[in-house]
Write a protein that holds these residues in place. Structure first.
Motif, PDB file in Angstrom:
ATOM      1  N   CYS A 139       0.818  -1.217   0.000  1.00 17.82           N
ATOM      2  CA  CYS A 139       0.000   0.000   0.000  1.00 17.82           C
ATOM      3  C   CYS A 139       0.847   1.259   0.000  1.00 17.82           C
ATOM      4  O   CYS A 139       0.416   2.318  -0.480  1.00 17.82           O
ATOM      5  CB  CYS A 139      -0.933  -0.005   1.218  1.00 17.82           C
ATOM      6  N   VAL A 140       2.064   1.203   0.554  1.00 21.11           N
ATOM      7  CA  VAL A 140       2.939   2.377   0.611  1.00 21.11           C
ATOM      8  C   VAL A 140       4.228   2.144  -0.166  1.00 21.11           C
ATOM      9  O   VAL A 140       5.223   2.839   0.030  1.00 21.11           O
ATOM     10  CB  VAL A 140       3.257   2.754   2.073  1.00 21.11           C
ATOM     11  N   GLY A 141       4.211   1.134  -1.049  1.00 22.24           N
ATOM     12  CA  GLY A 141       5.326   0.932  -1.953  1.00 22.24           C
ATOM     13  C   GLY A 141       6.585   0.361  -1.335  1.00 22.24           C
ATOM     14  O   GLY A 141       7.678   0.608  -1.844  1.00 22.24           O
ATOM     15  N   LEU A 142       6.473  -0.439  -0.274  1.00 18.63           N
ATOM     16  CA  LEU A 142       7.662  -1.008   0.367  1.00 18.63           C
ATOM     17  C   LEU A 142       8.112  -2.318  -0.268  1.00 18.63           C
ATOM     18  O   LEU A 142       9.120  -2.887   0.154  1.00 18.63           O
ATOM     19  CB  LEU A 142       7.401  -1.231   1.862  1.00 18.63           C
ATOM     20  N   VAL A 143       7.378  -2.801  -1.263  1.00 18.38           N
ATOM     21  CA  VAL A 143       7.761  -4.031  -1.948  1.00 18.38           C
ATOM     22  C   VAL A 143       7.650  -3.802  -3.451  1.00 18.38           C
ATOM     23  O   VAL A 143       6.673  -3.215  -3.927  1.00 18.38           O
ATOM     24  CB  VAL A 143       6.850  -5.208  -1.504  1.00 18.38           C
ATOM     25  N   PRO A 144       8.660  -4.209  -4.225  1.00 24.92           N
ATOM     26  CA  PRO A 144       8.579  -4.060  -5.684  1.00 24.92           C
ATOM     27  C   PRO A 144       7.435  -4.898  -6.249  1.00 24.92           C
ATOM     28  O   PRO A 144       7.090  -5.959  -5.714  1.00 24.92           O
ATOM     29  CB  PRO A 144       9.941  -4.574  -6.161  1.00 24.92           C
ATOM     30  N   ALA A 145       6.851  -4.420  -7.329  1.00 26.67           N
ATOM     31  CA  ALA A 145       5.712  -5.116  -7.935  1.00 26.67           C
ATOM     32  C   ALA A 145       6.089  -6.529  -8.377  1.00 26.67           C
ATOM     33  O   ALA A 145       5.306  -7.472  -8.243  1.00 26.67           O
ATOM     34  CB  ALA A 145       5.187  -4.312  -9.116  1.00 26.67           C
ATOM     35  N   ARG A 146       7.310  -6.687  -8.897  1.00 24.01           N
ATOM     36  CA  ARG A 146       7.727  -8.007  -9.377  1.00 24.01           C
ATOM     37  C   ARG A 146       7.845  -8.992  -8.215  1.00 24.01           C
ATOM     38  O   ARG A 146       7.425 -10.149  -8.322  1.00 24.01           O
ATOM     39  CB  ARG A 146       9.051  -7.892 -10.109  1.00 24.01           C
ATOM     40  N   GLU A 147       8.418  -8.544  -7.097  1.00 21.19           N
ATOM     41  CA  GLU A 147       8.552  -9.417  -5.933  1.00 21.19           C
ATOM     42  C   GLU A 147       7.180  -9.805  -5.373  1.00 21.19           C
ATOM     43  O   GLU A 147       6.959 -10.955  -4.977  1.00 21.19           O
ATOM     44  CB  GLU A 147       9.389  -8.714  -4.857  1.00 21.19           C
ATOM     45  N   TYR A 148       6.248  -8.864  -5.355  1.00 22.28           N
ATOM     46  CA  TYR A 148       4.908  -9.167  -4.855  1.00 22.28           C
ATOM     47  C   TYR A 148       4.203 -10.150  -5.788  1.00 22.28           C
ATOM     48  O   TYR A 148       3.519 -11.074  -5.337  1.00 22.28           O
ATOM     49  CB  TYR A 148       4.097  -7.890  -4.723  1.00 22.28           C
ATOM     50  N   ALA A 149       4.400  -9.967  -7.109  1.00 23.05           N
ATOM     51  CA  ALA A 149       3.781 -10.887  -8.067  1.00 23.05           C
ATOM     52  C   ALA A 149       4.331 -12.298  -7.900  1.00 23.05           C
ATOM     53  O   ALA A 149       3.597 -13.285  -8.037  1.00 23.05           O
ATOM     54  CB  ALA A 149       4.019 -10.391  -9.488  1.00 23.05           C
ATOM     55  N   ASP A 150       5.625 -12.426  -7.590  1.00 23.93           N
ATOM     56  CA  ASP A 150       6.202 -13.749  -7.339  1.00 23.93           C
ATOM     57  C   ASP A 150       5.567 -14.392  -6.116  1.00 23.93           C
ATOM     58  O   ASP A 150       5.294 -15.600  -6.092  1.00 23.93           O
ATOM     59  CB  ASP A 150       7.723 -13.631  -7.133  1.00 23.93           C
ATOM     60  N   ALA A 151       5.329 -13.578  -5.072  1.00 22.26           N
ATOM     61  CA  ALA A 151       4.696 -14.115  -3.862  1.00 22.26           C
ATOM     62  C   ALA A 151       3.279 -14.594  -4.165  1.00 22.26           C
ATOM     63  O   ALA A 151       2.842 -15.639  -3.662  1.00 22.26           O
ATOM     64  CB  ALA A 151       4.685 -13.056  -2.767  1.00 22.26           C
ATOM     65  N   VAL A 152       2.540 -13.853  -4.996  1.00 24.38           N
ATOM     66  CA  VAL A 152       1.184 -14.258  -5.379  1.00 24.38           C
ATOM     67  C   VAL A 152       1.226 -15.566  -6.165  1.00 24.38           C
ATOM     68  O   VAL A 152       0.419 -16.482  -5.934  1.00 24.38           O
ATOM     69  CB  VAL A 152       0.497 -13.153  -6.193  1.00 24.38           C
ATOM     70  N   ARG A 153       2.172 -15.658  -7.089  1.00 29.18           N
ATOM     71  CA  ARG A 153       2.274 -16.883  -7.901  1.00 29.18           C
ATOM     72  C   ARG A 153       2.607 -18.093  -7.029  1.00 29.18           C
ATOM     73  O   ARG A 153       2.044 -19.179  -7.203  1.00 29.18           O
ATOM     74  CB  ARG A 153       3.341 -16.684  -8.967  1.00 29.18           C
ATOM     75  N   ARG A 154       3.507 -17.911  -6.071  1.00 27.79           N
ATOM     76  CA  ARG A 154       3.872 -19.026  -5.192  1.00 27.79           C
ATOM     77  C   ARG A 154       2.711 -19.410  -4.269  1.00 27.79           C
ATOM     78  O   ARG A 154       2.487 -20.600  -4.001  1.00 27.79           O
ATOM     79  CB  ARG A 154       5.110 -18.648  -4.378  1.00 27.79           C
ATOM     80  N   ALA A 155       1.981 -18.433  -3.797  1.00 23.97           N
ATOM     81  CA  ALA A 155       0.807 -18.742  -2.982  1.00 23.97           C
ATOM     82  C   ALA A 155      -0.228 -19.513  -3.790  1.00 23.97           C
ATOM     83  O   ALA A 155      -0.870 -20.443  -3.279  1.00 23.97           O
ATOM     84  CB  ALA A 155       0.199 -17.447  -2.436  1.00 23.97           C
ATOM     85  N   THR A 156      -0.373 -19.151  -5.066  1.00 27.93           N
ATOM     86  CA  THR A 156      -1.318 -19.858  -5.927  1.00 27.93           C
ATOM     87  C   THR A 156      -0.879 -21.304  -6.146  1.00 27.93           C
ATOM     88  O   THR A 156      -1.714 -22.219  -6.137  1.00 27.93           O
ATOM     89  CB  THR A 156      -1.440 -19.132  -7.269  1.00 27.93           C
ATOM     90  N   LEU A 157       0.436 -21.520  -6.328  1.00 30.71           N
ATOM     91  CA  LEU A 157       0.935 -22.888  -6.464  1.00 30.71           C
ATOM     92  C   LEU A 157       0.597 -23.706  -5.221  1.00 30.71           C
ATOM     93  O   LEU A 157       0.194 -24.869  -5.310  1.00 30.71           O
ATOM     94  CB  LEU A 157       2.455 -22.871  -6.679  1.00 30.71           C
ATOM     95  N   PHE A 158       0.762 -23.108  -4.070  1.00 35.07           N
ATOM     96  CA  PHE A 158       0.473 -23.814  -2.823  1.00 35.07           C
ATOM     97  C   PHE A 158      -1.010 -24.169  -2.732  1.00 35.07           C
ATOM     98  O   PHE A 158      -1.379 -25.288  -2.361  1.00 35.07           O
ATOM     99  CB  PHE A 158       0.896 -22.950  -1.638  1.00 35.07           C
ATOM    100  N   LEU A 159      -1.890 -23.216  -3.064  1.00 32.40           N
ATOM    101  CA  LEU A 159      -3.325 -23.456  -2.990  1.00 32.40           C
ATOM    102  C   LEU A 159      -3.786 -24.479  -4.019  1.00 32.40           C
ATOM    103  O   LEU A 159      -4.789 -25.161  -3.815  1.00 32.40           O
ATOM    104  CB  LEU A 159      -4.088 -22.144  -3.166  1.00 32.40           C
TER     105      LEU A 159
END
Length: 656
Positions: A191-211
């Motif tokens: 929300c305040v830009g403390l994480v790069p968009a690419r790193e956040y997208a990787d976290a989303v992709r990995r969470a999706t793999l887990f689910l």
């Protein structure tokens, strides 16, 4: 699909009985669905058939049949059939018709709760959250889970591992600094830009793999990424990936079935007479997601295999089936069900019974839990019947009320007024028929007017369509009064036996006036539930139609039932009021100002630390924000303070 019918839509009492043998002779051997219909037009039974002619003829042969089937056939006035191309189509159509028509003799799956899912939203910064209800939010849904506890455990674990945001968009858009979730290591604060968009997208992709249950793929990817980080001497990133890999491995090690990550459901049925409980024990990716008990309406059936078959057919017609479904007993049409479920899921689905090893242990566990859940349900039903009988005696009714409705009003100083209507029958709450009414066009805080408006809206359709014919306990056709209990029928088309009003004499007078004006005052008993001394539970006063006032006391089972209904109406009203109030407050008034787009709105909120800081600022201070000129600052100040005209910078505020 093609349709065919035979018989009269409204057979006279002296008309000849339905000739099922002659009807069956005219049918083909094609697959399809048949419907048995009574003289009053109500649907008695819906069934599927691989060969319509053989299946329908079996009902009218001389072979012995259960008394329930004999009673059903005695009421058949006509039959209708729909020919389908395949047996799979017949299965799907049967489930659709059972759900929509609710036939009198079919086993009906009922569940007042919506199934919980894990939702990953589809937006630039996806959100990971629990979701119930209609799936109208864009994104990916994982589930359904047996219960909310399993979803919350999954979310708690995933927020620790992947640190995805959980906040609503209204909060996310207006943050100026990280929240507590970031401080305790459960969110990367996009929300305040403390994480790069690419790193956040990787976290989303990995969470999706887990689910998705692809934990092995995820672990392999994390191991390779950790080694790559170590090779480039980025030890901080390597340590982070190591911790994530450790968390994933620990989850993988929690539970496996037969030594591998399993995807299966275990189903067991328990019955006492015609009361049934089907228990679901779910495994996904080797994790035990817990159990969930279902209590289908058997409509007189005492055959556990028939109940289980109906449950499997109806439940997995709406929910995605796992790769394996283990049953505690054999059921009919297993090949057909496997074919239909596999076609819907796009992969092989297997139904099994008579299993061994660990699966046999899980079947035994599910069976024992089904028996325990059924015993608990029967105990609660007995208590409910006792409270109904006490309420009948307390109010002097001729019979226990079949349908109870209770109204309550909720608001905050007149803001966002909401009226609730909850429904109870002799089995307990009927949550599918609860209703909320957003009240408008009244003086803020006028509870009498709010109650009048809600009741007028509730009973308008009931007056126009007071009810339809039903059936008595023996299954014979009957014409019940308009206030009969009718789970599954339109709730606004029937009248309650007992109408409870949370309030004193004023609210009760409004209810009586509405019923008098509608011409139904003699069909509905109105009872006011007024709070007792010091608002203490058990000291409530009941205001009866004849002017009497009862104080049953806390030990009265009838009053305990009234308290339960009243408290449920209160809870439902408060929930709706809070949602409506929060929705109004979540919509920023900045969005209504011409010239304020997302970028300027974000700049303003970031500069002043939120909407409260912006409202406290003067027009001159607002004009100092980059991209805001004096004229726009004046419009912003005027909008936020409810002024009709823009206030120029430097001018004193004007009141309205």
């Amino acid at each position: 699909m093609t349709d065919a019918a035979s018989g009269s839509g409204a057979r006279a009492t002296d008309a000849p009985p339905f000739d099922g043998k002659a009807f069956a002779r005219g049918l083909s051997l094609a697959p399809g669905v048949y419907r048995m219909i009574a003289a009053d037009g109500s649907v008695l039974y819906v069934g599927k058939a691989g060969a319509l002619k053989k299946r329908v003829a079996s009902y009218f042969s001389n072979a012995p049949r259960p008394s329930r089937t004999t009673a059903m056939l005695a009421q058949v006035a006509r039959m209708e059939v729909t020919v389908t191309r395949t047996e799979g189509e017949a299965l799907l159509l049967e489930n659709q018709l059972i759900k929509s028509l609710k036939p009198r003799y079919n086993v009906l799956l009922r569940d007042d709760k919506s199934y919980p899912y894990v939702l990953v939203t589809q937006e630039p910064w996806p959100r990971l959250a629990l979701h119930r209800g209609p799936r109208h939010v864009p994104g990916r849904y994982f589930g359904p889970y047996p219960g909310v506890t399993a979803v919350r455990e999954t979310l708690n674990m995933m927020h620790k591992l992947f640190r995805l945001r959980s906040c609503e968009d209204s909060v996310f858009r207006n943050r100026s600094r990280p929240c507590l979730q970031h401080q305790i290591g459960r969110c990367t604060a996009p929300c305040v830009g403390l994480v790069p968009a690419r790193e956040y997208a990787d976290a989303v992709r990995r969470a999706t793999l887990f689910l998705e249950g692809r934990s092995d793929d995820l672990a392999r990817e994390l191991g390779e990424a950790m080694e790559a980080a170590s090779a480039r001497l980025d030890f901080e990133d390597a340590a982070r990936l190591r911790d994530l890999l450790t968390g994933v491995r620990s989850m993988q090690a929690r539970q496996y079935v037969d030594g591998r990550a399993a995807e299966l459901d275990v189903l067991a049925v328990a019955m006492q007479g015609t009361q049934a409980c089907v228990l679901l024990l779910a495994f996904r990716d080797g994790r035990n997601l817990g159990t969930r008990a279902f209590f289908p309406r058997t409509n007189g059936s005492d055959n556990p295999a028939e109940v289980l078959a109906a449950f499997v057919s109806q439940y997995y017609a709406e929910q995605p089936p796992p790769r394996e479904i283990v049953l505690d007993r054999a059921i009919e049409d297993v090949p057909l069900l496997e074919e239909a479920f596999g076609a819907a899921a796009g992969r092989k689905v297997q139904l099994r019974c008579n299993v061994r090893g660990e699966r046999a242990g899980y079947v035994d566990l599910a069976r024992r839990n089904a028996e325990l859940s059924l015993a608990t349900e029967l105990g609660s039903q007995a208590a409910q019947r006792a409270r109904m009988a006490s309420l009948q005696a307390l109010l002097g009714l001729d019979a226990p009320p079949g349908r109870i409705e209770c109204f309550d009003i909720s608001h905050t100083m007149g803001e966002a007024t909401v009226a609730s209507c909850v429904v109870f029958d002799q089995e307990g709450p009927v949550r599918g028929q609860y209703r909320r009414y957003n009240i408008a066009g009244i003086e803020p805080g006028d509870d009498y007017a709010a109650m009048q408006q809600a009741l007028q809206r509730r009973f308008r359709r009931a007056v126009e369509a007071p009810g339809t014919a039903g059936a008595d306990a023996t299954g014979e056709a009957a014409s019940p009064p308009p206030h009969e209990t009718a789970r599954g029928r339109r709730p606004d088309a029937v009248l309650p036996d007992l109408l409870l009003i949370d309030g004193g004499a004023g609210q009760v007078a409004q209810a009586r006036a509405v019923l008098d004006a509608s011409g139904i005052a003699d069909q509905v008993m109105v009872v006011g539930v007024a709070k007792g001394e010091e608002r203490r539970a058990g000291h409530e006063r009941l205001l009866l139609p004849d002017g009497r006032e009862l104080r049953p006391g806390a030990d009265s089972p009838g009053l305990q039932l009234i308290q339960q209904v009243r408290d449920e109406a209160h809870r439902f009203a408060i929930t709706g009021h809070r949602g409506r109030r929060q929705k109004a407050r979540n919509v920023s008034r900045l969005e209504d100002i011409p010239g304020i787009g997302p970028r300027r709105r974000a700049s303003l909120l970031k500069h002043f630390g939120g909407l409260a800081g912006l409202k406290a600022a003067g027009a001159e201070e607002i004009a100092k924000v980059e991209g805001i000129n004096e004229a726009l600052a004046g419009r912003i100040y005027a909008t936020l303070h409810g002024l009709q005209e823009a206030v120029p910078p430097g001018a004193p505020p004007r009141t309205t």
